[in-house]
Motif scaffolding. Structure first.
Motif, PDB file in Angstrom:
ATOM      1  N   GLN A 187       0.676  -1.262  -0.152  1.00 16.97           N
ATOM      2  CA  GLN A 187      -0.075   0.168  -0.067  1.00 16.97           C
ATOM      3  C   GLN A 187       1.034   1.284   0.080  1.00 16.97           C
ATOM      4  OE1 GLN A 187      -3.025  -0.418  -0.290  1.00 16.97           O
ATOM      5  NE2 GLN A 187      -3.594   1.988  -0.502  1.00 16.97           N
ATOM      6  N   ARG A 188       1.996   1.402   0.725  1.00 16.02           N
ATOM      7  CA  ARG A 188       2.749   2.402   0.757  1.00 16.02           C
ATOM      8  C   ARG A 188       3.662   2.773  -0.218  1.00 16.02           C
ATOM      9  NH1 ARG A 188       0.950   0.936   5.714  1.00 16.02           N
ATOM     10  NH2 ARG A 188       0.726   2.361   7.182  1.00 16.02           N
ATOM     11  N   LEU A 189       4.145   1.507  -0.864  1.00 12.22           N
ATOM     12  CA  LEU A 189       5.224   1.789  -1.931  1.00 12.22           C
ATOM     13  C   LEU A 189       4.624   1.484  -3.397  1.00 12.22           C
ATOM     14  CD1 LEU A 189       8.374  -0.028  -0.510  1.00 12.22           C
ATOM     15  CD2 LEU A 189       8.082   2.218  -1.273  1.00 12.22           C
ATOM     16  N   HIS A 190       3.457   0.976  -3.709  1.00 14.22           N
ATOM     17  CA  HIS A 190       3.087   0.710  -5.173  1.00 14.22           C
ATOM     18  C   HIS A 190       3.173   1.974  -5.729  1.00 14.22           C
ATOM     19  CE1 HIS A 190      -0.955   1.910  -5.880  1.00 14.22           C
ATOM     20  NE2 HIS A 190      -1.205   1.508  -4.586  1.00 14.22           N
ATOM     21  N   PRO A 191       2.845   3.177  -5.139  1.00 20.82           N
ATOM     22  CA  PRO A 191       2.561   4.359  -6.002  1.00 20.82           C
ATOM     23  C   PRO A 191       4.095   4.845  -6.850  1.00 20.82           C
ATOM     24  CG  PRO A 191       1.460   4.501  -4.186  1.00 20.82           C
ATOM     25  CD  PRO A 191       2.217   3.256  -4.073  1.00 20.82           C
ATOM     26  N   VAL A 192       5.001   4.656  -5.618  1.00 20.48           N
ATOM     27  CA  VAL A 192       6.328   5.118  -6.160  1.00 20.48           C
ATOM     28  C   VAL A 192       6.923   3.974  -7.184  1.00 20.48           C
ATOM     29  CG1 VAL A 192       7.484   4.216  -4.119  1.00 20.48           C
ATOM     30  CG2 VAL A 192       8.863   5.717  -5.561  1.00 20.48           C
ATOM     31  N   MET A 193       6.603   2.837  -7.017  1.00 19.47           N
ATOM     32  CA  MET A 193       7.177   1.803  -7.970  1.00 19.47           C
ATOM     33  C   MET A 193       6.405   1.896  -9.246  1.00 19.47           C
ATOM     34  SD  MET A 193       9.503  -0.641  -7.711  1.00 19.47           S
ATOM     35  CE  MET A 193       9.668  -0.868  -9.432  1.00 19.47           C
ATOM     36  N   GLY A 194       4.918   2.006  -9.205  1.00 22.16           N
ATOM     37  CA  GLY A 194       4.532   2.151 -10.279  1.00 22.16           C
ATOM     38  C   GLY A 194       4.762   3.097 -11.347  1.00 22.16           C
ATOM     39  N   GLU A 195       5.074   4.350 -10.834  1.00 26.44           N
ATOM     40  CA  GLU A 195       5.434   5.365 -11.612  1.00 26.44           C
ATOM     41  C   GLU A 195       6.582   5.261 -12.125  1.00 26.44           C
ATOM     42  OE1 GLU A 195       5.834  10.350 -11.255  1.00 26.44           O
ATOM     43  OE2 GLU A 195       6.048   9.127  -9.370  1.00 26.44           O
ATOM     44  N   LEU A 196       7.485   4.407 -11.670  1.00 23.48           N
ATOM     45  CA  LEU A 196       8.968   4.098 -12.383  1.00 23.48           C
ATOM     46  C   LEU A 196       8.679   2.995 -13.310  1.00 23.48           C
ATOM     47  CD1 LEU A 196      11.303   3.608  -9.133  1.00 23.48           C
ATOM     48  CD2 LEU A 196      11.538   5.559 -10.771  1.00 23.48           C
ATOM     49  N   VAL A 197       7.785   2.237 -13.261  1.00 26.74           N
ATOM     50  CA  VAL A 197       7.253   1.018 -14.076  1.00 26.74           C
ATOM     51  C   VAL A 197       6.844   1.858 -15.405  1.00 26.74           C
ATOM     52  CG1 VAL A 197       5.973  -0.680 -14.671  1.00 26.74           C
ATOM     53  CG2 VAL A 197       7.194  -0.747 -12.780  1.00 26.74           C
ATOM     54  N   VAL A 198       5.778   2.797 -15.313  1.00 24.69           N
ATOM     55  CA  VAL A 198       5.238   3.540 -16.140  1.00 24.69           C
ATOM     56  C   VAL A 198       5.929   4.191 -17.201  1.00 24.69           C
ATOM     57  CG1 VAL A 198       3.190   5.032 -16.910  1.00 24.69           C
ATOM     58  CG2 VAL A 198       2.812   3.426 -15.420  1.00 24.69           C
ATOM     59  N   ASN A 199       6.962   4.891 -16.542  1.00 21.75           N
ATOM     60  CA  ASN A 199       7.683   5.898 -17.159  1.00 21.75           C
ATOM     61  C   ASN A 199       8.814   5.220 -17.745  1.00 21.75           C
ATOM     62  OD1 ASN A 199       6.921   8.113 -16.317  1.00 21.75           O
ATOM     63  ND2 ASN A 199       8.287   8.480 -14.422  1.00 21.75           N
ATOM     64  N   ASP A 200       9.350   3.902 -17.540  1.00 19.90           N
ATOM     65  CA  ASP A 200      10.236   3.138 -18.019  1.00 19.90           C
ATOM     66  C   ASP A 200       9.740   2.569 -19.253  1.00 19.90           C
ATOM     67  OD1 ASP A 200      12.832   1.556 -17.812  1.00 19.90           O
ATOM     68  OD2 ASP A 200      11.395  -0.129 -17.882  1.00 19.90           O
ATOM     69  N   TRP A 201       8.194   2.312 -19.315  1.00 20.59           N
ATOM     70  CA  TRP A 201       7.608   1.913 -20.526  1.00 20.59           C
ATOM     71  C   TRP A 201       7.399   3.067 -21.330  1.00 20.59           C
ATOM     72  CZ3 TRP A 201       3.659  -1.711 -17.814  1.00 20.59           C
ATOM     73  CH2 TRP A 201       4.099  -2.836 -17.284  1.00 20.59           C
ATOM     74  N   GLY A 202       7.398   4.080 -20.961  1.00 23.31           N
ATOM     75  CA  GLY A 202       7.208   5.340 -21.803  1.00 23.31           C
ATOM     76  C   GLY A 202       5.930   5.562 -22.220  1.00 23.31           C
ATOM     77  N   LEU A 203       4.911   5.424 -21.297  1.00 20.41           N
ATOM     78  CA  LEU A 203       3.459   5.315 -21.471  1.00 20.41           C
ATOM     79  C   LEU A 203       2.974   6.799 -21.172  1.00 20.41           C
ATOM     80  CD1 LEU A 203       2.090   2.064 -20.053  1.00 20.41           C
ATOM     81  CD2 LEU A 203       2.806   2.495 -22.439  1.00 20.41           C
ATOM     82  N   GLY A 204       3.576   8.051 -20.655  1.00 20.14           N
ATOM     83  CA  GLY A 204       3.128   9.152 -20.764  1.00 20.14           C
ATOM     84  C   GLY A 204       2.868   9.595 -19.262  1.00 20.14           C
ATOM     85  N   PRO A 205       3.014  11.150 -19.186  1.00 24.18           N
ATOM     86  CA  PRO A 205       2.614  11.416 -17.990  1.00 24.18           C
ATOM     87  C   PRO A 205       1.197  11.400 -17.244  1.00 24.18           C
ATOM     88  CG  PRO A 205       2.729  13.274 -19.827  1.00 24.18           C
ATOM     89  CD  PRO A 205       3.154  12.192 -20.354  1.00 24.18           C
TER      90      PRO A 205
END
Length: 414
Positions: free
Chosen positions: A304-322
């Motif tokens: 619950q506490r870490l999935h937002p920071v981890m998810g943002e790194l994943v989405v940015n790594d995939w280049g899916l947009g801001p």
């Protein structure tokens, strides 16, 4: 030849020197030092994903037709070569040069994480054991030691192909045919009532023509995403399946909400809903391999506490947009943006809370607000819920929700 970059180089450069050592170290691992021969021309519009810095040699920057000479080690060289919004600028190397190429999305993510108090370890309410693990995991994230899941190959190729102005349905269909699950899902979508399929289509090319290129891109990525929600840890496979089921449900609800308004692209909302907790995927995999005996309560607290920071790194790594980065980062910020125009995060936030309210296990949810009492609900202009705390919008779209879920993972009760 491409040279490695150390943090002492980055900490001298404007913007980058604002990062703390751990974040700067992660950025250095993703930064490249690239050679440029004299006479090489670089167009700003082709480099918008990167921040470029001149570290050796001399080049001429052309902005609005006016040339400016930049030399390495000068004050101007400490700034990015191109401005973030000046896509018509270009530069020409006047001598043999070396340029640092910094991932702009990663820098923005690290900078934002550093400034947001919500990610400060000392402010969490974890037990001593949980706090120690949280600290270890957080450091692995910000230093790039926690492996990110790879975007499925078919999704990667469709991303690149859509950006080609010469792309056509025949070429797109060859890419889609790489993955049989995606092929079947795309044809199923084109034949569904969602896309007004009166006469059935029987091949991928006709499905793409009916859906259009933009919808095809979003749907291909979404259908392929099931491959990401997996773990080799036997004890966590049930958890991962539950995470996928929740994500599909929120995805379908987000799709319907987007279709209800005029501001949003339904396929983009579908993808946003599917990814809203994607940060849990690498976290679960890590916990399963390194802490196989951790209690469910502890796992829940960490996720619950870490999935937002981890998810943002994943989405940015995939280049899916801001906008998708915003979704994964802020979907748990229930009081967010009360006075700003509605965005995709508002759509997913309401869908997420609605799914929690009407979860299939029938368990009451007490630690989150009611879905109709958050600013996002008002911003989306939704009508009050009925006596059973359900939305008529979703009740009337029950078949539509089933079709979206069926497209993503096969037949499933709504």
């Amino acid at each position: 030849m491409v040279d490695a970059v150390d943090t002492t180089t980055l900490e001298k450069l404007a913007h980058l020197n604002e990062l703390e050592p751990a974040a700067l170290e992660q950025l250095a691992k993703k930064t490249l030092k690239l050679p440029m021969k004299a006479g090489t021309k670089v167009q700003a519009g082709d480099q918008s994903r990167w921040m470029l810095y001149l570290v050796e040699g001399k080049l001429s920057l052309f902005s609005e037709g006016q040339p400016q000479v930049i030399e390495a080690f000068s004050r101007r060289a400490h700034q990015p070569i191109f401005g973030a919004s000046r896509l018509k600028e270009y530069a020409v190397a006047l001598s043999q040069c070396q340029v640092l190429r910094v991932d702009r999305n990663l820098f923005d993510t690290l900078s934002r994480q550093q400034s947001e108090a919500g990610y400060e370890i000392e402010e969490t309410t974890l037990s001593d054991v949980e706090s120690e693990l949280f600290s270890t995991l957080y450091q692995r994230i910000v230093t790039g030691q926690l492996a990110l899941p790879a975007l499925p190959e078919v999704a990667t190729k469709i991303q690149s192909a859509i950006n080609d102005t010469q792309i056509d349905a025949a070429r797109l269909s060859r890419i889609v045919l790489m993955d049989m699950a995606v092929t079947g899902g795309l044809i199923k979508a084109a034949n569904s009532a969602l896309y007004g399929g009166a006469a059935p289509v029987h091949n991928v090319r006709d499905a793409i023509v009916r859906l259009g290129f933009s919808a095809t891109r979003q749907l291909v990525i979404s259908i392929a995403m099931k491959q990401v929600f997996k773990t080799s840890v036997r004890g966590l496979q049930r958890r991962m399946l539950e995470l996928w089921d929740r994500s599909v449900r929120v995805s379908a609800l987000s799709y319907v909400l987007a279709r209800h308004g005029t501001r949003f692209d339904p396929e983009h909302a579908l993808l946003a809903g599917l990814l809203h907790q994607v940060g849990m995927v690498p976290l679960l995999d890590y916990l399963g391999h390194h802490h196989p005996h951790m209690e469910d309560r502890e796992i829940d607290a960490i996720l619950q506490r870490l999935h937002p920071v981890m998810g943002e790194l994943v989405v940015n790594d995939w280049g899916l947009g801001p906008d998708l980065s915003t979704v994964v980062r802020e979907v748990n910020q229930y009081e967010r943006n009360g006075n700003s125009p509605p965005d995709y995060c508002d759509v997913v936030l309401v869908a997420h809370l609605y799914a929690l309210t009407h979860n299939r296990r029938g368990q009451p949810v007490t630690d989150v607000p009611r879905y109709d009492q958050v600013p996002a609900y008002t911003k989306l202009g939704l009508k009050p819920p009925n006596e059973e705390m359900k939305l008529d919008l979703f009740e009337e779209a029950e078949q539509e929700i089933r079709q979206v879920m069926d497209m993503l993972k096969g037949p499933s009760p709504a």
